[in-house]
Design a protein around this motif. Structure first.
Motif, PDB file in Angstrom:
ATOM      1  N   SER A  86      52.475  53.990  36.325  1.00  0.00           N
ATOM      2  CA  SER A  86      51.885  54.338  35.037  1.00  0.00           C
ATOM      3  C   SER A  86      52.344  53.378  33.946  1.00  0.00           C
ATOM      4  CB  SER A  86      52.247  55.775  34.666  1.00  0.00           C
ATOM      5  OG  SER A  86      51.681  56.690  35.592  1.00  0.00           O
ATOM      6  N   TYR A  87      53.613  52.970  34.009  1.00  0.00           N
ATOM      7  CA  TYR A  87      54.115  51.990  33.040  1.00  0.00           C
ATOM      8  C   TYR A  87      53.373  50.662  33.208  1.00  0.00           C
ATOM      9  CZ  TYR A  87      58.058  55.165  32.213  1.00  0.00           C
ATOM     10  OH  TYR A  87      58.840  56.239  31.886  1.00  0.00           O
ATOM     11  N   VAL A  88      53.164  50.295  34.458  1.00  0.00           N
ATOM     12  CA  VAL A  88      52.468  49.030  34.740  1.00  0.00           C
ATOM     13  C   VAL A  88      51.030  49.083  34.237  1.00  0.00           C
ATOM     14  CG1 VAL A  88      51.717  47.453  36.559  1.00  0.00           C
ATOM     15  CG2 VAL A  88      53.956  48.569  36.727  1.00  0.00           C
ATOM     16  N   TYR A  89      50.336  50.206  34.520  1.00  0.00           N
ATOM     17  CA  TYR A  89      48.945  50.336  34.090  1.00  0.00           C
ATOM     18  C   TYR A  89      48.828  50.297  32.569  1.00  0.00           C
ATOM     19  CZ  TYR A  89      48.178  51.953  38.891  1.00  0.00           C
ATOM     20  OH  TYR A  89      48.131  52.055  40.256  1.00  0.00           O
ATOM     21  N   ALA A  90      49.719  50.995  31.890  1.00  0.00           N
ATOM     22  CA  ALA A  90      49.677  51.020  30.426  1.00  0.00           C
ATOM     23  C   ALA A  90      49.900  49.627  29.855  1.00  0.00           C
ATOM     24  CB  ALA A  90      50.734  51.990  29.885  1.00  0.00           C
ATOM     25  N   ALA A  91      50.865  48.900  30.419  1.00  0.00           N
ATOM     26  CA  ALA A  91      51.151  47.547  29.934  1.00  0.00           C
ATOM     27  C   ALA A  91      49.987  46.603  30.220  1.00  0.00           C
ATOM     28  CB  ALA A  91      52.426  47.026  30.590  1.00  0.00           C
ATOM     29  N   LEU A  92      49.433  46.692  31.429  1.00  0.00           N
ATOM     30  CA  LEU A  92      48.331  45.796  31.792  1.00  0.00           C
ATOM     31  C   LEU A  92      47.083  46.059  30.947  1.00  0.00           C
ATOM     32  CD1 LEU A  92      48.605  45.665  35.696  1.00  0.00           C
ATOM     33  CD2 LEU A  92      49.243  43.907  34.043  1.00  0.00           C
ATOM     34  N   LEU A  93      46.785  47.337  30.685  1.00  0.00           N
ATOM     35  CA  LEU A  93      45.632  47.646  29.850  1.00  0.00           C
ATOM     36  C   LEU A  93      45.802  47.090  28.439  1.00  0.00           C
ATOM     37  CD1 LEU A  93      44.532  51.300  30.744  1.00  0.00           C
ATOM     38  CD2 LEU A  93      43.163  49.233  30.889  1.00  0.00           C
ATOM     39  N   THR A  94      47.011  47.251  27.887  1.00  0.00           N
ATOM     40  CA  THR A  94      47.270  46.719  26.547  1.00  0.00           C
ATOM     41  C   THR A  94      47.139  45.204  26.531  1.00  0.00           C
ATOM     42  OG1 THR A  94      48.807  48.557  26.159  1.00  0.00           O
ATOM     43  CG2 THR A  94      48.908  46.702  24.634  1.00  0.00           C
ATOM     44  N   LEU A  95      47.695  44.544  27.541  1.00  0.00           N
ATOM     45  CA  LEU A  95      47.583  43.085  27.616  1.00  0.00           C
ATOM     46  C   LEU A  95      46.135  42.645  27.843  1.00  0.00           C
ATOM     47  CD1 LEU A  95      50.755  42.200  29.723  1.00  0.00           C
ATOM     48  CD2 LEU A  95      50.387  41.773  27.288  1.00  0.00           C
ATOM     49  N   LEU A  96      45.386  43.449  28.626  1.00  0.00           N
ATOM     50  CA  LEU A  96      43.986  43.114  28.862  1.00  0.00           C
ATOM     51  C   LEU A  96      43.191  43.112  27.557  1.00  0.00           C
ATOM     52  CD1 LEU A  96      41.504  42.671  30.694  1.00  0.00           C
ATOM     53  CD2 LEU A  96      41.355  45.174  30.914  1.00  0.00           C
ATOM     54  N   PHE A  97      43.376  44.159  26.773  1.00  0.00           N
ATOM     55  CA  PHE A  97      42.658  44.223  25.495  1.00  0.00           C
ATOM     56  C   PHE A  97      43.136  43.140  24.534  1.00  0.00           C
ATOM     57  CE2 PHE A  97      42.119  48.783  26.791  1.00  0.00           C
ATOM     58  CZ  PHE A  97      40.766  48.647  27.094  1.00  0.00           C
ATOM     59  N   SER A  98      44.418  42.844  24.593  1.00  0.00           N
ATOM     60  CA  SER A  98      44.936  41.760  23.763  1.00  0.00           C
ATOM     61  C   SER A  98      44.279  40.441  24.148  1.00  0.00           C
ATOM     62  CB  SER A  98      46.459  41.662  23.917  1.00  0.00           C
ATOM     63  OG  SER A  98      46.980  40.633  23.117  1.00  0.00           O
ATOM     64  N   GLY A  99      44.095  40.236  25.450  1.00  0.00           N
ATOM     65  CA  GLY A  99      43.438  39.013  25.914  1.00  0.00           C
ATOM     66  C   GLY A  99      41.977  38.942  25.493  1.00  0.00           C
ATOM     67  N   ILE A 100      41.284  40.092  25.571  1.00  0.00           N
ATOM     68  CA  ILE A 100      39.875  40.113  25.151  1.00  0.00           C
ATOM     69  C   ILE A 100      39.757  39.793  23.666  1.00  0.00           C
ATOM     70  CG2 ILE A 100      37.842  41.576  24.881  1.00  0.00           C
ATOM     71  CD1 ILE A 100      38.781  43.107  27.379  1.00  0.00           C
ATOM     72  N   VAL A 101      40.646  40.375  22.872  1.00  0.00           N
ATOM     73  CA  VAL A 101      40.640  40.100  21.433  1.00  0.00           C
ATOM     74  C   VAL A 101      40.915  38.627  21.167  1.00  0.00           C
ATOM     75  CG1 VAL A 101      41.864  40.540  19.275  1.00  0.00           C
ATOM     76  CG2 VAL A 101      41.231  42.452  20.748  1.00  0.00           C
TER      77      VAL A 101
END
Length: 842
Positions: free
Chosen positions: A806-821
């Motif tokens: 869950s920690y990994v998923y939360a971090a990856l999702l945040t980084l994914l959106f950061s990358g899209i932005v």
């Protein structure tokens, strides 16, 4: 002074800054839709069920007797205060033909107003030999199919109960008594549980007395199901009905004995039978039960309450993040218009007129977002969540309502997030006079940062890394805003995944790790010695059964001031040393085992939390005679479902002054096969010694299915938090770029390539995102813990765990959106007009 130009400028500003307006709109819309949708889902669920109960006339109370109910018995009910309808009926458990399905068959009367069926296909029975089936059997039977009733494999056993045993399927229905798809209650035949229900014409029953009577009351007709007022009235009516029938057992027994004595005057055969029947007569038992005995009725409310509890916590955090980002956005907007504010002041416009631009801007964004958010929230989210529960319940489509209180609250919070922040930001600027505002704001003075004083680190950084470090510490407000924004979104996403972990772990922990036994058999105590011997032979004859443990179980009520009364299951093993093979008593945190002693009892963890109990404290319990007893708490054990108090037989005797009655037997066996369990259940149910049988596998599966319905709720939380993360990151990054447009144009003029300019900004963003993720993980643990405490019901405890994925998923999702932005911002950076950006503002 004419202000037409001022108002034109206000609306022109919206057109010129569409991206900013849309970003504010998006973040407020997300907050409002999430808040209103989650808050409305629980009440909508209860309203849908309540409407279904009202339309189908679900009974308020059901009266049953072990020897049935006569017309004279029913007359006693007419004098109960507030009585509405009294609807007697017949029911019986039968096997359905070759399928060996156990049907709970009810009588159908065209004049009946209570417990009406909802037609799914076909028509209700009109003639003898017609039957309607439970909708869950629609895949196994079709209209026109034939069904033959049998009892324990012998048709002749039912000929005294039914006019015919052969029926034609004429329809499929749903009943308000069985809203849960996979539970049709207990059965007196076969494996002990019914597979489905059915209804036949009342005339096809040949029973001499009614098997039950359904009651409704005049003062409950307009009340909402599950409401405290309804529950309180039903409790009063239950007591009134029990009082009205208090003399019925003795009267009914006397009536049956009189009939038996009359039969003794007959021939020597029907005489032998009469003597046998007279000898077997016992005082009948009367059962008055409410809707809570209907499968799924209470669980449905628990699910809605659990959802409402989550809704009281999650949206608050959602709005806090929205307010934080809105404040940053509106503050930046005011700073951008510093020169215009000074000009307007110089032209004689008052502070109120100048403020109007920013307040109208924020108000329009928030009001428009609120309208869309409420529309989405009240329609989309409750439907999504309700559909998730539809896999468990047989209920009609959701009834969606508009809630003015939630709407007003949403709009007020939205206005606070934008209009109030615009007022605060503009008020700060308007404190300066026109001449100061018309000059560019002085840049922050350069100064050494802390990292520069750590020479052995600073010397090893290259030029770009030093610039990044200086920029981060130079703009501390922006740094903290970005870190807090990212941390909040990460915390929300992590909490969503954590809820899934916590809820999904309950069934396995409770019905596998803690409750180790494979089956629980409830026993009748008042049976002949022959029945006891037959039961013992049955158990010992099953080679697969590896162990048994006799247990005394008794339900009492825990009571203390300031805490809701709780049902508590007293659990007294006959052989204390063998308990660990059937039930695991341990501390949840340390895993250390707990041993029963004669000095006190071990209580379940949630019970201890509710009553603030520690080892050495005393728990007050009340029995069914309202007598109070004090139980010494010797230890606390891990437990997730219901409340348990474990004690030795000796300690039970010392507290209650009597010996425990071992009315339950726990079974362990090495076979994990549903067919074998069904066979064992059928044998046990046929025994006079057995009252009921339950298997840990089926109980755990049913509970797990209920908990899995929360998966969609957690998915909604995760998706909403992820969408919020995207908008927050876009807003903060956009502000960062806008604030530094001259700086970025300068380095482009100096020869930096587009990718280098992008990396110049995004080195900072990546670092701040990582810091936000780390901080958000810690914040998510706290938020997850808080949500669990709020969302738990009194009788359940969620596992307070967050699994590492869950920690990994939360971090990856945040980084994914950061990358899209970042990808979007890269396009914007490439389009910077350097000449325009570097023009003097003087």
């Amino acid at each position: 002074m004419k202000k037409r130009a001022l108002w034109e400028d206000i609306f022109r500003e919206i057109g010129h800054t569409k991206a900013r307006f849309i970003s504010i709109f998006a973040i407020i819309m997300l907050g409002v839709s999430f808040f209103s949708g989650i808050k409305a889902a629980g009440p909508d669920m209860l309203d849908t069920a309540g409407t279904f109960y009202r339309e189908t006339g679900l009974m308020d109370l059901k009266v049953q007797s072990t020897y049935g109910l006569t017309e004279d018995n029913l007359k006693l009910l007419k004098d109960v205060p507030g009585i509405g309808e009294i609807q007697p009926g017949y029911s019986a458990d039968v096997f359905a033909g070759d399928n060996a399905l156990i049907l709970k068959v009810f009588s159908y009367n065209t004049d009946a107003t209570l417990n009406q069926y909802r037609m799914i296909e076909g028509h209700l029975p009109e003639h003898s030999g017609e039957i309607v089936l439970d909708d869950v059997l629609a895949g196994e039977y079709a209209l026109g199919d034939k069904i033959t009733f049998s009892g324990n494999g012998k048709d002749t056993e039912l000929t005294d109960d039914f006019g015919t045993l052969d029926y034609t399927v004429v329809g499929f229905v749903r009943s308000p008594q069985f809203i849960e798809k996979n539970n049709r209650g207990t059965s007196t035949i076969g494996k002990g549980t019914a597979d489905a229900f059915a209804a036949i014409p009342e005339a096809d029953f040949k029973l001499p007395v009614y098997t039950e009577a359904y009651l409704s009351f005049t003062d409950t007709a307009g009340l909402k199901a599950y409401s405290p007022k309804y529950e309180a009235l039903i409790e009063q009516h239950t007591q009134a009905v029990e009082q009205a029938l208090s003399g019925l057992p003795e009267a009914r027994l006397a009536e049956l004995r009189a009939e038996g004595e009359k039969a003794l005057s007959g021939g020597p055969l029907e005489v032998a039978a009469a003597k046998q029947q007279l000898a077997a007569l016992e005082l009948p038992k009367i059962y008055v039960t409410d809707r809570n005995v209907s499968p799924g009725y209470t669980e449905y409310k628990d699910n809605a309450d659990r959802l409402s509890a989550i809704a009281s916590v999650f949206p608050v955090f959602f709005f806090l993040i929205a307010a934080l980002v809105s404040l940053t956005t509106m503050t930046r907007m005011v700073e951008e218009h510093r020169l215009q504010i000074g000009t307007l002041k110089a032209l004689g416009y008052g502070n109120r007129d100048i403020m109007a631009k920013f307040m109208v801007y924020g108000t329009l964004a928030s009001l428009a977002a609120s309208v869309v958010g409420l529309a989405v929230g009240f329609t989309l989210l409750p439907t999504i969540i309700y559909n998730a529960y539809s896999s468990l319940y047989n209920l009609p489509d959701i009834v969606k309502s508009f809630y003015p209180s939630y709407s007003i609250l949403s709009v007020i919070v939205a206005l606070i997030c934008t209009t109030l922040t615009a007022w605060i930001a503009s008020r700060v600027e308007l404190r300066s006079n026109a001449s100061v505002l018309m000059r560019p704001k002085a840049p922050k003075s350069g100064q050494r940062i802390i990292l520069e004083r750590v020479s052995f680190v600073w010397k090893r950084l290259n030029f770009v890394q030093k610039v990044t470090a200086r920029n981060l510490f130079r703009y501390k407000q922006r740094m903290f805003m970005t870190v807090f924004g990212v941390a909040g979104c990460t915390a929300l996403i992590l909490t969503g995944f954590g809820l899934k972990d916590s809820i999904g772990s309950i069934a396995g922990e409770q019905f596998g790790t803690i409750m180790k036994y494979d089956a629980l058999v409830a026993l009748h105590d008042d049976v002949p010695a022959g029945s006891r011997d037959a039961y013992e032979q049955l158990i010992t004859g099953e080679s697969a059964i590896t162990g048994t443990l006799n247990v005394a179980q008794e339900t009492m009520t825990a009571r203390a001031s300031g805490v809701n009364d709780q049902d508590v299951n007293l659990f007294i093993p006959a052989a204390v040393d063998s308990l660990s093979d059937y039930v695991e008593l341990r501390d949840r945190t340390s895993g250390e085992g707990r041993k029963l002693t004669d000095e006190g009892a071990i209580v379940s963890e949630k019970l201890a939390k509710l009553y603030g109990l520690e080892p050495g404290d005393k728990l007050n319990v009340v029995d069914n005679k309202n007598e109070t007893f004090k139980i010494q708490v010797a230890g606390i054990t891990e437990n997730y479902v219901m409340h348990y108090v474990y004690m030795t037989p000796a300690y039970y005797s010392s507290v209650f002054g009597k010996e425990p009655v071992f009315n339950t037997e726990l079974l362990n066996y090495g076979v994990q096969d549903a067919a074998w369990e069904d066979g064992l259940s059928e044998k046990l149910t046929a025994s006079e010694r057995v009252a009921a049988v339950s298997f840990s596998s089926s109980v755990g599966s049913a509970f797990d299915d209920t908990m899995k319905s929360m998966d969609v709720v957690t998915l909604v939380l995760i998706v909403s938090a992820a969408a919020l993360a995207f908008v927050v990151l876009y807003n903060l990054t956009n502000i960062n770029v806008s604030e530094r447009i001259r700086e970025l144009s300068t380095i482009k003029v100096l020869g930096f390539y587009d990718k280098e300019v992008t990396l110049y900004i995004y080195r900072e963003n990546i670092l701040l995102s990582v810091l936000g993720i780390v901080a958000g993980s810690g914040l998510g643990i706290l938020l997850h813990s808080f949500v669990l405490r709020t969302a738990e019901l009194d009788a359940t405890m969620f596992a307070p765990i967050i699994k590492w994925p869950s920690y990994v998923y939360a971090a990856l999702l945040t980084l994914l959106f950061s990358g899209i932005v970042m990808a979007f911002m890269h396009i914007k950076l490439k389009r910077i007009h350097m000449i325009e950006a570097l023009k003097s503002v003087e």
